[in-house]
Design a protein around this motif. Structure first.
Motif, PDB file in Angstrom:
ATOM      1  N   ASP A  34       6.805  -0.892  -2.634  1.00 48.79           N
ATOM      2  CA  ASP A  34       6.214  -1.859  -1.704  1.00 48.79           C
ATOM      3  C   ASP A  34       6.653  -3.258  -2.133  1.00 48.79           C
ATOM      4  OD1 ASP A  34       4.734  -3.258   0.129  1.00 48.79           O
ATOM      5  OD2 ASP A  34       2.782  -2.484  -0.498  1.00 48.79           O
ATOM      6  N   ALA A  35       7.931  -3.580  -1.864  1.00 47.52           N
ATOM      7  CA  ALA A  35       8.510  -4.837  -2.330  1.00 47.52           C
ATOM      8  C   ALA A  35       7.809  -6.048  -1.742  1.00 47.52           C
ATOM      9  CB  ALA A  35       9.997  -4.881  -1.998  1.00 47.52           C
ATOM     10  N   SER A  36       7.311  -5.940  -0.516  1.00 52.87           N
ATOM     11  CA  SER A  36       6.656  -7.073   0.143  1.00 52.87           C
ATOM     12  C   SER A  36       5.146  -7.072  -0.046  1.00 52.87           C
ATOM     13  CB  SER A  36       6.981  -7.061   1.636  1.00 52.87           C
ATOM     14  OG  SER A  36       6.522  -5.850   2.222  1.00 52.87           O
ATOM     15  N   ARG A  37       4.627  -6.060  -0.731  1.00 55.31           N
ATOM     16  CA  ARG A  37       3.185  -5.913  -0.953  1.00 55.31           C
ATOM     17  C   ARG A  37       2.416  -5.932   0.374  1.00 55.31           C
ATOM     18  NH1 ARG A  37       2.492  -9.920  -6.277  1.00 55.31           N
ATOM     19  NH2 ARG A  37       3.919  -8.748  -7.606  1.00 55.31           N
ATOM     20  N   SER A  38       2.960  -5.243   1.330  1.00 52.07           N
ATOM     21  CA  SER A  38       2.353  -5.197   2.666  1.00 52.07           C
ATOM     22  C   SER A  38       1.749  -3.838   2.987  1.00 52.07           C
ATOM     23  CB  SER A  38       3.413  -5.531   3.721  1.00 52.07           C
ATOM     24  OG  SER A  38       4.467  -4.565   3.695  1.00 52.07           O
ATOM     25  N   GLY A  39       1.706  -2.957   1.997  1.00 51.45           N
ATOM     26  CA  GLY A  39       1.294  -1.577   2.266  1.00 51.45           C
ATOM     27  C   GLY A  39      -0.101  -1.442   2.829  1.00 51.45           C
ATOM     28  N   LYS A  40      -1.042  -2.261   2.349  1.00 57.22           N
ATOM     29  CA  LYS A  40      -2.407  -2.164   2.883  1.00 57.22           C
ATOM     30  C   LYS A  40      -2.448  -2.565   4.350  1.00 57.22           C
ATOM     31  CE  LYS A  40      -4.148  -4.251  -0.843  1.00 57.22           C
ATOM     32  NZ  LYS A  40      -5.116  -4.928  -1.748  1.00 57.22           N
ATOM     33  N   GLU A  41      -1.678  -3.587   4.704  1.00 60.39           N
ATOM     34  CA  GLU A  41      -1.621  -3.973   6.117  1.00 60.39           C
ATOM     35  C   GLU A  41      -1.009  -2.874   6.968  1.00 60.39           C
ATOM     36  OE1 GLU A  41      -0.263  -8.059   6.975  1.00 60.39           O
ATOM     37  OE2 GLU A  41      -0.111  -8.294   4.798  1.00 60.39           O
ATOM     38  N   ARG A  42      -0.097  -2.107   6.370  1.00 58.05           N
ATOM     39  CA  ARG A  42       0.551  -1.013   7.102  1.00 58.05           C
ATOM     40  C   ARG A  42      -0.243   0.283   7.048  1.00 58.05           C
ATOM     41  NH1 ARG A  42       5.322   0.213   4.455  1.00 58.05           N
ATOM     42  NH2 ARG A  42       5.032  -1.269   2.731  1.00 58.05           N
ATOM     43  N   GLY A  43      -1.373   0.257   6.311  1.00 64.17           N
ATOM     44  CA  GLY A  43      -2.256   1.418   6.295  1.00 64.17           C
ATOM     45  C   GLY A  43      -1.850   2.529   5.355  1.00 64.17           C
ATOM     46  N   LEU A  44      -1.088   2.210   4.296  1.00 61.57           N
ATOM     47  CA  LEU A  44      -0.655   3.272   3.382  1.00 61.57           C
ATOM     48  C   LEU A  44      -1.802   3.885   2.594  1.00 61.57           C
ATOM     49  CD1 LEU A  44       2.716   1.903   1.934  1.00 61.57           C
ATOM     50  CD2 LEU A  44       2.310   3.320   3.958  1.00 61.57           C
ATOM     51  N   GLN A  45      -2.949   3.190   2.551  1.00 59.45           N
ATOM     52  CA  GLN A  45      -4.108   3.735   1.860  1.00 59.45           C
ATOM     53  C   GLN A  45      -4.798   4.849   2.651  1.00 59.45           C
ATOM     54  OE1 GLN A  45      -3.884   0.886   3.355  1.00 59.45           O
ATOM     55  NE2 GLN A  45      -5.821   0.083   4.124  1.00 59.45           N
ATOM     56  N   LYS A  46      -4.469   4.991   3.923  1.00 56.91           N
ATOM     57  CA  LYS A  46      -5.089   6.020   4.757  1.00 56.91           C
ATOM     58  C   LYS A  46      -4.637   7.408   4.300  1.00 56.91           C
ATOM     59  CE  LYS A  46      -7.231   3.183   7.549  1.00 56.91           C
ATOM     60  NZ  LYS A  46      -8.715   3.136   7.591  1.00 56.91           N
ATOM     61  N   PRO A  47      -5.545   8.377   4.290  1.00 56.03           N
ATOM     62  CA  PRO A  47      -5.175   9.717   3.803  1.00 56.03           C
ATOM     63  C   PRO A  47      -4.017  10.336   4.562  1.00 56.03           C
ATOM     64  CG  PRO A  47      -7.552   9.536   4.052  1.00 56.03           C
ATOM     65  CD  PRO A  47      -6.972   8.298   4.657  1.00 56.03           C
ATOM     66  N   GLU A  48      -3.931  10.058   5.858  1.00 57.61           N
ATOM     67  CA  GLU A  48      -2.887  10.681   6.669  1.00 57.61           C
ATOM     68  C   GLU A  48      -1.532   9.999   6.532  1.00 57.61           C
ATOM     69  OE1 GLU A  48      -5.174   7.717   9.262  1.00 57.61           O
ATOM     70  OE2 GLU A  48      -5.619   9.233   7.716  1.00 57.61           O
ATOM     71  N   ALA A  49      -1.470   8.798   5.926  1.00 55.11           N
ATOM     72  CA  ALA A  49      -0.205   8.079   5.785  1.00 55.11           C
ATOM     73  C   ALA A  49       0.687   8.805   4.774  1.00 55.11           C
ATOM     74  CB  ALA A  49      -0.463   6.649   5.342  1.00 55.11           C
ATOM     75  N   LYS A  50       1.907   9.059   5.148  1.00 57.95           N
ATOM     76  CA  LYS A  50       2.858   9.744   4.272  1.00 57.95           C
ATOM     77  C   LYS A  50       3.747   8.721   3.569  1.00 57.95           C
ATOM     78  CE  LYS A  50       1.402  13.742   5.700  1.00 57.95           C
ATOM     79  NZ  LYS A  50       0.547  14.567   4.809  1.00 57.95           N
ATOM     80  N   LEU A  51       4.007   8.962   2.303  1.00 61.55           N
ATOM     81  CA  LEU A  51       4.891   8.105   1.530  1.00 61.55           C
ATOM     82  C   LEU A  51       6.288   8.712   1.505  1.00 61.55           C
ATOM     83  CD1 LEU A  51       2.493   7.213  -1.435  1.00 61.55           C
ATOM     84  CD2 LEU A  51       2.670   6.142   0.827  1.00 61.55           C
ATOM     85  N   GLY A  52       7.304   7.875   1.335  1.00 59.75           N
ATOM     86  CA  GLY A  52       8.671   8.301   1.577  1.00 59.75           C
ATOM     87  C   GLY A  52       9.387   8.988   0.437  1.00 59.75           C
ATOM     88  N   HIS A  53       8.826   8.967  -0.765  1.00 59.72           N
ATOM     89  CA  HIS A  53       9.498   9.557  -1.916  1.00 59.72           C
ATOM     90  C   HIS A  53       8.515  10.444  -2.686  1.00 59.72           C
ATOM     91  CE1 HIS A  53      12.767   6.602  -1.389  1.00 59.72           C
ATOM     92  NE2 HIS A  53      11.806   5.717  -1.185  1.00 59.72           N
TER      93      HIS A  53
END
Length: 583
Positions: A34-53
């Motif tokens: 998360d180079a821009s530290r924008s993950g929370k705004e993009r909802g990565l904390q949501k259980p259904e959000a999938k991470l890419g690696h």
């Protein structure tokens, strides 16, 4: 996400406080930069959000063992994995533990924010029962890290793109075991052990979490399977203290590490509600003039600098056996202990130090933190306190050293002496049983022991510099305009650092002073420097830099992959020679 085929570092991460009901969450996790530290705004904390690696926890993304090996600066990272709660864990509380996450971490379970922790080296945990559900659960971790900010301890993690000098590859995010633990509604949350050899007993101070009416607290000890004592008291408050008399006296001593087993229990109407296993060593520490006494015996500390780096795991040992092996390598070279340098080492390392009778100094990773302003206390002190409380019970720890070489900040701002003084006084108030060095090498403000770093490579001038102390006079003080000696016990806590590449394969490897041209020249220099300290009747120890090479630094006695550079019998004969100060 929840691979059950491979669990790296499967051993219990906290050997001095072990319950049977625990679940290791190491292994394959989803992962995202998360180079821009924008993950929370993009909802990565949501259980259904999938991470890419994917990443292998507990290894940091900079390491080979993580499966990623990305060594550039990493501003922030995300982790996610699923787990199923064991069916027998339906009652009581569930604790989610993190051995260490560098640097500032936030945690969610399912869609519930659990908490935040700041500090890249100390352990932390959260109660998560309120967020759990039947069947599968999702834990999500977010971590930010900025070693160039001046606002966080980074230790020996490089503040430049490449490793250079005595700074090495960085560590970001999770780098120690993640695990779940099941506890009853009322449980022992922590305990401190105070061995008392003179009175042949153990004093125990414990904290209880939850309602305490009608509970009793019990401690039982044994030695090599034979019961040696039991004591029970009523729980009248959330803090309890008892004294456990010992029927047999077995001392923990370097090279002779006798350990008692300990059972800590919480009872309700004679029924065991909470039970954990531990151990302790019966040993005392006392400064006596210029001597450092362990169980009243003057012990010369033959220490080596250990920085806790690994070629494939960076900050994280690839296995429990690797932790043990580093101590065995040191012992094989004739040392009896180590300065654990610019890093809080994990409890499994301290466990092996306890088991093998190895002396260690606990240190924080202060480099990178600007302590020219008192605001640094808000960053440094809470994590340091967590580390002391976590590691307090290890008999192998014979002293605390919160800071190392507190150089002036960029721009020339000097250390705030009150920062060192307050940290020293706080450490002393938390632990009256061990001596405290405020800042190893420089610049001392308030300290129980005066230590210096001396990298003079000439044995003759090195001996001459320390001869006044040998003659009963004033010792050598580095930077006398910034620090002054006031009669404390004294030792050279860094010396040597002689660069040597047995293959002569590199000309630019980093080390102190001129590199010897031959192995014979190395040995002559090593013997001369070491003998000057062993011969000094007022020197209670030394610490040689260092045990093994790290990346570009080639001043180790072993290579980075732990191969000996020199004949170990020769090394042992030099290091183990009787010191003048010993009884």
């Amino acid at each position: 996400m929840n691979s059950t085929l491979f669990i790296p570092r499967p051993e219990h991460p906290r050997p001095q406080f072990m319950r049977q009901s625990w679940l290791n969450l190491n292994g394959e996790w989803q992962f995202e930069f998360d180079a821009s530290r924008s993950g929370k705004e993009r909802g990565l904390q949501k259980p259904e959000a999938k991470l890419g690696h994917t990443i292998v926890v507990p290894f940091c993304p900079e390491s080979k063992l993580s499966g990623i090996g990305h060594t550039d600066f990493i501003p922030a990272v995300w982790y996610k994995r699923s787990f199923v709660l064991p069916t027998e864990w339906q009652s009581g509380e569930v604790l989610l533990h993190f051995g260490a996450v560098d640097y500032e971490a936030e945690v969610w379970v399912n869609d519930v924010w659990i908490g935040r922790h700041r500090g890249g080296y100390s352990s932390f945990s959260f109660p998560v029962r309120h967020a759990l559900r039947e069947g599968g659960n999702i834990v999500t971790v977010y971590a930010e890290d900025d070693v160039r900010s001046g606002k966080q301890p980074r230790g020996k993690q490089s503040g430049t793109y490449r490793s250079q000098g005595c700074d090495y590859t960085r560590t970001t995010g999770i780098w120690q075991t993640v695990w779940l633990e099941h506890v009853p509604a009322t449980y022992v949350s922590s305990f401190l052990l105070y061995p008392d050899p003179a009175n042949e007993c153990l004093h125990v101070s414990a904290e209880i979490n939850g309602p305490t009416t009608g509970f009793s607290f019990r401690c039982s000890s044994s030695f090599e399977g034979k019961a040696t004592g039991q004591q029970t008291i009523l729980v009248g408050a959330r803090s309890v203290r008892l004294t456990l008399p010992l029927a047999e006296k077995h001392l923990w001593h370097p090279g002779s590490p006798k350990l008692y087993d300990l059972r800590v229990e919480l009872l309700q109407e004679d029924r065991i509600i909470d039970s954990s296993s531990s151990y302790f060593g019966l040993r005392s520490i006392r400064l006596d003039g210029m001597a450092f006494r362990i169980n009243e015996q003057s012990v010369f500390q033959r220490l080596v600098l250990d920085q806790g780096f690994y070629p494939d795991g960076i900050y994280t040992a690839p296995s429990d056996e690797a932790l043990k092996k580093d101590i065995e390598l040191s012992l094989a070279a004739g040392f009896n202990g180590a300065r654990l340098h610019e890093k809080m080492f994990e409890p499994r390392y301290l466990y092996w130090a306890d088991k093998l009778g190895y002396l260690v100094w606990g240190e924080h990773a202060n480099w990178g933190l600007d302590i020219s302003d008192s605001s640094a206390l808000a960053t440094f002190l809470p994590e340091w306190i967590e580390g002391i409380k976590r590691d307090f019970n290890h008999p192998s720890i014979i002293g605390w050293c919160p800071f190392n070489e507190t150089w002036d900040a960029p721009g020339g701002a000097r250390q705030n002496n009150d920062v060192l003084r307050i940290v020293y006084e706080t450490t002393r108030s938390l632990d009256e049983t061990r001596p405290v060095i405020d800042t190893s090498g420089n610049f001392h403000v308030a300290t129980d022991i005066f230590d210096v770093h001396d990298y003079d490579q000439n044995p003759e001038s090195f001996r001459k510099r320390h001869q006044p102390l040998a003659d009963g006079g004033e010792p050598w003080v580095s930077f006398p305009e910034r620090q002054s000696y006031s009669g404390q016990p004294y030792f050279v806590s860094e010396y040597g650092g002689i660069g040597w590449d047995p293959e002569q394969a590199t000309e630019d490897g980093w080390g102190y002073g001129d590199r010897p041209k031959t192995e014979a020249e190395f040995k002559l220099r090593y013997e001369g420097l070491t003998n000057a300290l062993l011969d000094n009747p007022h020197m209670f120890g030394f610490c040689y830099t260092q045990l093994y090479d790290i990346e570009q630094e080639i001043n180790g006695l072993y290579t980075y992959d732990r191969k000996p550079k020199f004949d170990l019998e020769w090394l042992k004969s030099v290091n183990r020679r009787r010191a003048a100060i010993e009884d």
